[in-house]
Motif scaffolding. Structure first.
Motif, PDB file in Angstrom:
ATOM      1  N   MET A  19       0.834  -1.203   0.000  1.00 20.58           N
ATOM      2  CA  MET A  19       0.000   0.000   0.000  1.00 20.58           C
ATOM      3  C   MET A  19       0.868   1.252   0.000  1.00 20.58           C
ATOM      4  O   MET A  19       1.996   1.246   0.493  1.00 20.58           O
ATOM      5  CB  MET A  19      -0.940  -0.004   1.206  1.00 20.58           C
ATOM      6  CG  MET A  19      -1.942  -1.151   1.170  1.00 20.58           C
ATOM      7  SD  MET A  19      -3.172  -1.078   2.489  1.00 20.58           S
ATOM      8  CE  MET A  19      -2.163  -1.506   3.893  1.00 20.58           C
ATOM      9  N   PHE A  20       0.304   2.319  -0.540  1.00 20.20           N
ATOM     10  CA  PHE A  20       1.038   3.577  -0.617  1.00 20.20           C
ATOM     11  C   PHE A  20       0.073   4.752  -0.540  1.00 20.20           C
ATOM     12  O   PHE A  20      -1.125   4.620  -0.775  1.00 20.20           O
ATOM     13  CB  PHE A  20       1.853   3.653  -1.918  1.00 20.20           C
ATOM     14  CG  PHE A  20       1.008   3.646  -3.166  1.00 20.20           C
ATOM     15  CD1 PHE A  20       0.604   4.829  -3.769  1.00 20.20           C
ATOM     16  CD2 PHE A  20       0.606   2.446  -3.736  1.00 20.20           C
ATOM     17  CE1 PHE A  20      -0.175   4.822  -4.916  1.00 20.20           C
ATOM     18  CE2 PHE A  20      -0.175   2.427  -4.891  1.00 20.20           C
ATOM     19  CZ  PHE A  20      -0.569   3.621  -5.478  1.00 20.20           C
ATOM     20  N   CYS A  21       0.630   5.909  -0.181  1.00 20.22           N
ATOM     21  CA  CYS A  21      -0.142   7.158  -0.152  1.00 20.22           C
ATOM     22  C   CYS A  21       0.820   8.309  -0.412  1.00 20.22           C
ATOM     23  O   CYS A  21       1.986   8.085  -0.743  1.00 20.22           O
ATOM     24  CB  CYS A  21      -0.869   7.327   1.182  1.00 20.22           C
ATOM     25  SG  CYS A  21       0.232   7.393   2.614  1.00 20.22           S
ATOM     26  N   THR A  22       0.363   9.532  -0.268  1.00 20.00           N
ATOM     27  CA  THR A  22       1.165  10.690  -0.668  1.00 20.00           C
ATOM     28  C   THR A  22       2.463  10.807   0.122  1.00 20.00           C
ATOM     29  O   THR A  22       3.550  10.859  -0.449  1.00 20.00           O
ATOM     30  CB  THR A  22       0.353  11.985  -0.508  1.00 20.00           C
ATOM     31  OG1 THR A  22      -0.884  11.844  -1.200  1.00 20.00           O
ATOM     32  CG2 THR A  22       1.121  13.177  -1.067  1.00 20.00           C
ATOM     33  N   GLY A  23       2.343  10.892   1.454  1.00 18.24           N
ATOM     34  CA  GLY A  23       3.522  11.102   2.277  1.00 18.24           C
ATOM     35  C   GLY A  23       3.820   9.976   3.232  1.00 18.24           C
ATOM     36  O   GLY A  23       4.814  10.011   3.948  1.00 18.24           O
ATOM     37  N   GLY A  24       2.946   8.974   3.306  1.00 20.53           N
ATOM     38  CA  GLY A  24       3.166   7.820   4.155  1.00 20.53           C
ATOM     39  C   GLY A  24       2.234   7.701   5.339  1.00 20.53           C
ATOM     40  O   GLY A  24       2.062   6.612   5.892  1.00 20.53           O
ATOM     41  N   ILE A  25       1.571   8.794   5.729  1.00 21.37           N
ATOM     42  CA  ILE A  25       0.798   8.770   6.967  1.00 21.37           C
ATOM     43  C   ILE A  25      -0.446   7.895   6.877  1.00 21.37           C
ATOM     44  O   ILE A  25      -0.773   7.156   7.820  1.00 21.37           O
ATOM     45  CB  ILE A  25       0.430  10.195   7.427  1.00 21.37           C
ATOM     46  CG1 ILE A  25      -0.234  10.137   8.808  1.00 21.37           C
ATOM     47  CG2 ILE A  25      -0.445  10.921   6.409  1.00 21.37           C
ATOM     48  CD1 ILE A  25      -0.397  11.490   9.460  1.00 21.37           C
ATOM     49  N   ARG A  26      -1.151   7.924   5.759  1.00 21.38           N
ATOM     50  CA  ARG A  26      -2.343   7.089   5.645  1.00 21.38           C
ATOM     51  C   ARG A  26      -1.972   5.605   5.641  1.00 21.38           C
ATOM     52  O   ARG A  26      -2.720   4.769   6.152  1.00 21.38           O
ATOM     53  CB  ARG A  26      -3.140   7.472   4.393  1.00 21.38           C
ATOM     54  CG  ARG A  26      -3.967   8.725   4.592  1.00 21.38           C
ATOM     55  CD  ARG A  26      -4.687   9.161   3.332  1.00 21.38           C
ATOM     56  NE  ARG A  26      -3.825   9.908   2.436  1.00 21.38           N
ATOM     57  CZ  ARG A  26      -4.233  10.542   1.330  1.00 21.38           C
ATOM     58  NH1 ARG A  26      -5.515  10.485   0.985  1.00 21.38           N
ATOM     59  NH2 ARG A  26      -3.388  11.214   0.577  1.00 21.38           N
TER      60      ARG A  26
END
Length: 310
Positions: A188-195
Motif C-alpha cells: 500500500m502507498f499514499c502521498t507522504g506515508g501517513i495514511r
C-alpha cells in the motif's frame, strides 16, 4: 477531546525567492495536545508561515510553507518538542501554496475512524528500490490508499483504486474487497506515508499476514527515483496550490477545478465544460445554474482581491 478547534495566524506576502514547502508527520503520544497547539500558535504568529498543522493525542501532521527561516524555525520547534522521528520532506513552490496558516486540534492526525495502533502494529517499510522490486511481482496486491480524485492524477502501474472519497471509507473497502486475501502480499502507498501507517496497522489488526508500505510515500519516491527507473504513472496530487508534482518534486501540469477539487490535465482544461472556478468535465452536470452563478461571484471576488494586493 473536543471537536475540531481551529485558529488562524496572519501570513505576510512571501519574497520573490519562492516558498519552501515542508510536509511532515509523526505518530507520538502527546500528553497535552491543546497546550501544544497553543505553543504552535505562539510560534507561527511571529514567523512568515502558511499551511495547516493538525495536532492530536496521537501526534502531529501537516504541510506548511514559508521562507527558509520560517521553515527552519517550525522544524526546530517540533524537534525540541520531542518529534525527533518525523517523516519530513521539503519541496518548493513559486507561488504561495496556501492562503492562511491554520492550527487544528483533532481526535486523529489523519482520520480513519477506526481505532488502530500505528506505533505498535507496523507493516514492512520499503525504500523506493525495494518497492519497485516488490510491486513488479505477480503475487502482490498493490493498493492506492488515497482518494479517487488523487488516483485520477496519477498512480503506480497496476495499482488498485478503492474508489474512496475519504480515508474514512477505507475500512469498509477492506471488509468488502480484501477480507478474502489475508494470505496474500499486500502493498500500500499514499502521498507522504501517513495514511499507510494507519492502513497497514488496520490490516495487521484484521489478521493479514504480509503487509508492506512505501516509506515516505509517493513524495519520497518521486524525490529519489529517476524517471527512467520509475514505476509511477502521471502526477502526484498534493493538497496545496500546486495541484500536483512529478519526478524531482517539480510542479506538474495538472490544475485543480476549484468547483469540485478534481485535478485536470491540460486537455481537460480545453474542453467546453471547463470554466475557471465554476465547472469542469467532472462536475458540470452535478451543480445547478444557481450554484454556478455563486461560483462565478466567488471567482470574481478572488480576482478582485488579487488585483488589490498588486
Amino acid at each position: 477531546m473536543n471537536a475540531t478547534v481551529e485558529q488562524l495566524a496572519p501570513v505576510e506576502q512571501q519574497a520573490t525567492t519562492g516558498w519552501v514547502v515542508a510536509a511532515l508527520y509523526q505518530f507520538k503520544e502527546v500528553q497535552d495536545a491543546a497546550a501544544l497547539k497553543e505553543r504552535l500558535l505562539n510560534l507561527v504568529g511571529s514567523i512568515n508561515l502558511c499551511g495547516t498543522l493538525i495536532v492530536a493525542d496521537e501526534g502531529i501532521n501537516g504541510t506548511v510553507a514559508g521562507d527558509r527561516v520560517a521553515i527552519d524555525a517550525v522544524h526546530q520547534f517540533l524537534l525540541d518538542e520531542g518529534f525527533t522521528s518525523m517523516e519530513y520532506k521539503e519541496s518548493h513552490s513559486a507561488e504561495k501554496p496556501f492562503r492562511k496558516m491554520k492550527i487544528k486540534l483533532k481526535k486523529e492526525i489523519v482520520t480513519l475512524g477506526v481505532e488502530v495502533k500505528p506505533r505498535d502494529l507496523v507493516g514492512h517499510y520499503l525504500d523506493p528500490k525495494e518497492w519497485n522490486e516488490l510491486i513488479a511481482r505477480d503475487d502482490v496486491i498493490l493498493i492506492d490508499t488515497r482518494n479517487d480524485y488523487e488516483y485520477k492524477a496519477g498512480t503506480f502501474k497496476g495499482a488498485v483504486d478503492p474508489k474512496t472519497e475519504t480515508f474514512r471509507e477505507f475500512p469498509d473497502y477492506v471488509k468488502k474487497e480484501l477480507e478474502q486475501h489475508k494470505d496474500k502480499k499486500i502493498a500500500m502507498f499514499c502521498t507522504g506515508g501517513i495514511r499507510c501507517e494507519k492502513s497497514t496497522s488496520l490490516l495487521l489488526q484484521e489478521g493479514f499476514n504480509e503487509v508492506y508500505h512505501l516509506k515516505g510515500g509517493i513524495l519520497k519516491y518521486l524525490e529519489e527515483t529517476p524517471a527512467d527507473e520509475s514505476l509511477w504513472e502521471g502526477e502526484c496530487f498534493v493538497f496545496d496550490g500546486r495541484t500536483a508534482v512529478t519526478h524531482g518534486m517539480e510542479e506538474g501540469a495538472n490544475i485543480k477545478c476549484h468547483a469540485c477539487g478534481w485535478p485536470l490535465v491540460p486537455a481537460e482544461v480545453e474542453l467546453p465544460s471547463y470554466e475557471h472556478g465554476v465547472s469542469c468535465v467532472y462536475c458540470i452536470n452535478k451543480t445547478t445554474d444557481k450554484q454556478k452563478e455563486g461560483f462565478r461571484m466567488r471567482q470574481s471576488q478572488i480576482l478582485a482581491a488579487k488585483r488589490k494586493r498588486l
